[in-house]
Design an enzyme around this catalytic site. Structure first.
Site, PDB file in Angstrom:
ATOM      1  CG  HIS A  94      -5.414  -3.427  -0.665  1.00 34.18           C
ATOM      2  ND1 HIS A  94      -4.414  -3.286  -1.664  1.00 34.18           N
ATOM      3  CD2 HIS A  94      -5.705  -2.356   0.188  1.00 34.18           C
ATOM      4  CE1 HIS A  94      -4.036  -2.371  -0.788  1.00 34.18           C
ATOM      5  NE2 HIS A  94      -4.154  -1.884  -0.303  1.00 34.18           N
ATOM      6  CD  GLU A 139      -3.416  -5.181  -3.791  1.00 32.17           C
ATOM      7  OE1 GLU A 139      -4.602  -5.276  -4.022  1.00 32.17           O
ATOM      8  OE2 GLU A 139      -3.556  -6.867  -4.830  1.00 32.17           O
ATOM      9  CG  ASP A 166      -1.962   0.702   0.980  1.00 38.23           C
ATOM     10  OD1 ASP A 166      -2.998   0.317   0.358  1.00 38.23           O
ATOM     11  OD2 ASP A 166      -2.528   1.830   1.606  1.00 38.23           O
ATOM     12  CD1 TRP A 167      -1.594   5.719   1.043  1.00 39.13           C
ATOM     13  CD2 TRP A 167       0.368   6.413  -0.367  1.00 39.13           C
ATOM     14  NE1 TRP A 167      -1.913   6.519   0.418  1.00 39.13           N
ATOM     15  CE2 TRP A 167      -0.619   7.133  -0.514  1.00 39.13           C
ATOM     16  CE3 TRP A 167       1.615   6.962  -0.849  1.00 39.13           C
ATOM     17  CZ2 TRP A 167      -1.104   8.406  -1.849  1.00 39.13           C
ATOM     18  CZ3 TRP A 167       1.383   8.591  -1.873  1.00 39.13           C
ATOM     19  CH2 TRP A 167      -0.175   8.309  -1.583  1.00 39.13           C
TER      20      TRP A 167
END
Length: 323
Positions: A299, A154, A130-131
């Site tokens: 996710h 992801e 993710d981030w």
């Protein structure tokens, strides 16, 4: 990538149905409590929390929105024999401090960069999501003499990001427009806390247990603490804005296509950001990369497939060390 999110919307509906039916038997290796030691270090005048175990060259796990180091608790044990596993909480997340910041990508990066310096980390293997993937790839790109390898899943990378138009989110386009709206965003992300209460549990195939949800909720029980949750959706580079992050993403994607640093992508089915068809694109376009299938997942794959992620990562690192 126009139809990617339409496909994932179907999967979210399927997941909701599955949760209503009680889900499947839970792997006993998916522990509720993090078994690693809990430590703190001062970075830019604030305390950053991290989980750690093992010894040797550092293996650093970076989480994203809206999670914490807790996301990695069941993956880290598989890599303890490979080096010192370290999972920080981003500033404003988990047990890290919540200073008065804008919580832009650049603010977060200053703390991650400072964290790496405070612990004097080198020969780093990054495990990112993710981030955390954007933070990690930026650090790898800017510190070529300190990076050993990168494992990602992801992640926010090409061909999905930067995103030309928010309509590429398909059925989620209106949701992300609302997140980035000056009035609707605070209502949804601060007042209603939808990233924790709705997006997180419906982006995991299995039902998250009450204790797990409580751990994810704990940093954000007060509305005043939820600014970081509001900011991350606004930091996504969509339609050219914010331009400062378009530049970051483009530089990271260029690094992925040219860097000789060994890379491993673990993808899942159906996935959200990196479904199988995107994984195959990545395999054809990024340099010095291996692709491995991690099983079923949406996710927050660390909550569904920690054993697969841990074993695949450990096997890959073993093979890399043997070369």
């Amino acid at each position: 990538m126009k139809h990617l999110y339409a496909f994932c919307a179907v999967m979210v509906l399927w997941t909701t149905s599955m949760l209503a039916q009680g889900g499947s038997d839970l792997d006993p290796r998916i522990a509720i409590k993090a078994p690693q030691a809990s430590e703190f270090v001062t970075v830019n005048g604030s305390q950053m929390h991290y989980l750690t175990a093992g010894s040797g060259d550092p293996i650093v796990f970076l989480h994203g929105q809206p999670t914490s180091s807790y996301l990695w608790r069941n993956v880290m044990p598989f890599l303890e024999d490979q080096g010192q596993v370290i999972a920080p909480d981003l500033i404003g997340f988990g047990q890290s401090d919540k200073p008065d910041l804008g919580y832009t990508f650049q603010d977060h990066y200053a703390y991650i960069d400072g964290f790496m310096d405070a612990l004097e980390l080198s020969d780093v293997t990054l495990v990112i999501h993710d981030w955390g993937s954007v933070l990690g790839l930026t650090w790898a790109r800017e510190n070529p003499d300190r990076i050993k390898a990168v494992i990602f899943m992801e992640a926010l990378v090409a061909p999905v990001f930067p995103m030309d138009d928010i309509s590429a989110f398909g059925p989620f386009a209106d949701t992300f427009r609302a997140f980035r709206d000056a009035e609707a965003g605070p209502e949804l992300l601060i007042k209603q806390n939808v990233f924790i209460e709705q997006i997180l549990p419906t982006s995991v195939l299995r039902p998250l247990r009450a204790e797990e949800m409580d751990t994810y909720r704990a940093p954000f029980l007060n509305e005043a603490d939820r600014k970081p949750l509001l900011m991350w959706p606004n930091e996504l580079p969509i339609g050219g804005a914010p331009a400062r992050n378009v530049a970051v993403f483009e530089a990271n994607n260029a690094w992925l296509t040219t860097s000789e640093t060994p890379k491993l992508l673990i993808y899942f089915d159906p996935g959200v950001l990196i479904p199988p068809q995107v994984a195959h694109w990545i395999g054809a376009h990024f340099n010095n990369i291996d692709i491995r299938y991690g099983g079923a997942g949406l996710h927050f794959v660390q909550e569904d497939q920690p054993v697969a992620i841990g074993r695949i990562s450990a096997d890959w690192l073993n093979a890399l060390a043997a070369q």
